[in-house]
Design a protein around this motif. Sequence first.
Motif, mmCIF file in Angstrom:
data_model
loop_
_atom_site.group_PDB
_atom_site.id
_atom_site.type_symbol
_atom_site.label_atom_id
_atom_site.label_comp_id
_atom_site.label_asym_id
_atom_site.label_seq_id
_atom_site.Cartn_x
_atom_site.Cartn_y
_atom_site.Cartn_z
ATOM 1 N N MET A 66 0.828 -1.204 0.000
ATOM 2 C CA MET A 66 0.000 0.000 0.000
ATOM 3 C C MET A 66 0.866 1.258 0.000
ATOM 4 N N VAL A 67 1.889 1.299 0.839
ATOM 5 C CA VAL A 67 2.745 2.484 0.920
ATOM 6 C C VAL A 67 3.418 2.760 -0.420
ATOM 7 N N VAL A 68 3.998 1.724 -1.013
ATOM 8 C CA VAL A 68 4.661 1.901 -2.307
ATOM 9 C C VAL A 68 3.636 2.283 -3.377
ATOM 10 N N GLY A 69 2.476 1.627 -3.362
ATOM 11 C CA GLY A 69 1.452 1.929 -4.352
ATOM 12 C C GLY A 69 0.910 3.337 -4.226
ATOM 13 N N ILE A 70 0.740 3.826 -2.998
ATOM 14 C CA ILE A 70 0.256 5.197 -2.802
ATOM 15 C C ILE A 70 1.243 6.203 -3.369
ATOM 16 N N ALA A 96 0.058 -8.400 -15.977
ATOM 17 C CA ALA A 96 0.045 -9.446 -16.999
ATOM 18 C C ALA A 96 0.232 -10.832 -16.392
ATOM 19 N N PHE A 97 0.747 -10.885 -15.166
ATOM 20 C CA PHE A 97 0.974 -12.162 -14.497
ATOM 21 C C PHE A 97 -0.120 -12.388 -13.459
ATOM 22 N N PRO A 98 -0.652 -13.593 -13.359
ATOM 23 C CA PRO A 98 -1.550 -13.896 -12.240
ATOM 24 C C PRO A 98 -0.827 -13.672 -10.908
ATOM 25 N N GLY A 99 -1.566 -13.223 -9.905
ATOM 26 C CA GLY A 99 -0.945 -12.863 -8.638
ATOM 27 C C GLY A 99 -0.141 -13.993 -8.026
ATOM 28 N N SER A 125 0.657 -6.552 -4.779
ATOM 29 C CA SER A 125 -0.334 -5.614 -4.246
ATOM 30 C C SER A 125 -0.071 -4.191 -4.716
ATOM 31 N N VAL A 126 1.161 -3.901 -5.084
ATOM 32 C CA VAL A 126 1.538 -2.533 -5.441
ATOM 33 C C VAL A 126 0.739 -1.977 -6.618
ATOM 34 N N PRO A 127 0.647 -2.667 -7.776
ATOM 35 C CA PRO A 127 -0.017 -2.038 -8.930
ATOM 36 C C PRO A 127 -1.485 -1.699 -8.708
ATOM 37 N N VAL A 128 -2.188 -2.505 -7.895
ATOM 38 C CA VAL A 128 -3.602 -2.213 -7.658
ATOM 39 C C VAL A 128 -3.754 -0.938 -6.831
#
Length: 255
Positions: A66-70, A96-99, A125-128
């Motif tokens: 979450m921190v990186v994604g934010i 492009a890759f399944p989790g 979790s980062v890209p979402v």
Amino acid sequence: LVLVAAFAPWLAPFNPMEPDWMALSAPPSATHWMGTDDLGRDVMSRIIYGSRISLYIGLFSVTLGMVVGIVLGLLAGFYGRWIDMLIMRSADVLFAFPGMLLAIAVVAILGPGLNNVIIAVAVFSVPVFARIVRASALTLKQAAYVEAVRSAGAPDRVLLIRHILPATLPNVIVYFTMRIGTSILTAASLSFIGLGPEPDVPEWGNILAMSRSMMMAGQWHVSVFPGLAIFFTVLSFNLLGDALRDTLDPKLKNA
């Protein structure tokens, strides 16, 4: 779940690492409520202590993602142009890759272990989170109050941290809660295939992995109880996420 993890030493009836040589592969009984495994270790105690590890993996990995994604989402949505293109195309590569496949690839590169499992779960979790925050930032940077603060001479740092970030948090909090259950399930899956913590660590995926040979012998208790623990944990976090969405989503409030 949090209370069980916090008070595990007082709730667990036995030491999760200490075998009972007189009760190898014992079914549920008055002494061992959930039976024992093939080494005589109490299954209930191992599940209770395993809640600590599973919640730690779920909370810490999703927090890291979450921190990186934010940060990435704010930069992409606020500045746009080549920064947005670079961050979003990198996110598309991860999408492009399944989790689960992505997590396996990360652990295969870094090696098995608790910390590497956390990193692997955090990566997918980062890209979402980045997309959620970016979508909000694209809208908020054009809001009247942001333009007013910008006209007053506020630097970009103040705009991002004090005015745009707080408005993105409701959606982030909802997804954060629901992502915890997915992360716990992914971590248990990695442990089940031998890419998690050491086999003797009382983690729910490890307990399931150790029970594979016992299931064929009809000793169902070693796999059923940790499976139920994973099921109800994931279900509880999903229900919590749904409740938070109903509370924090202004569209649902107005409806």
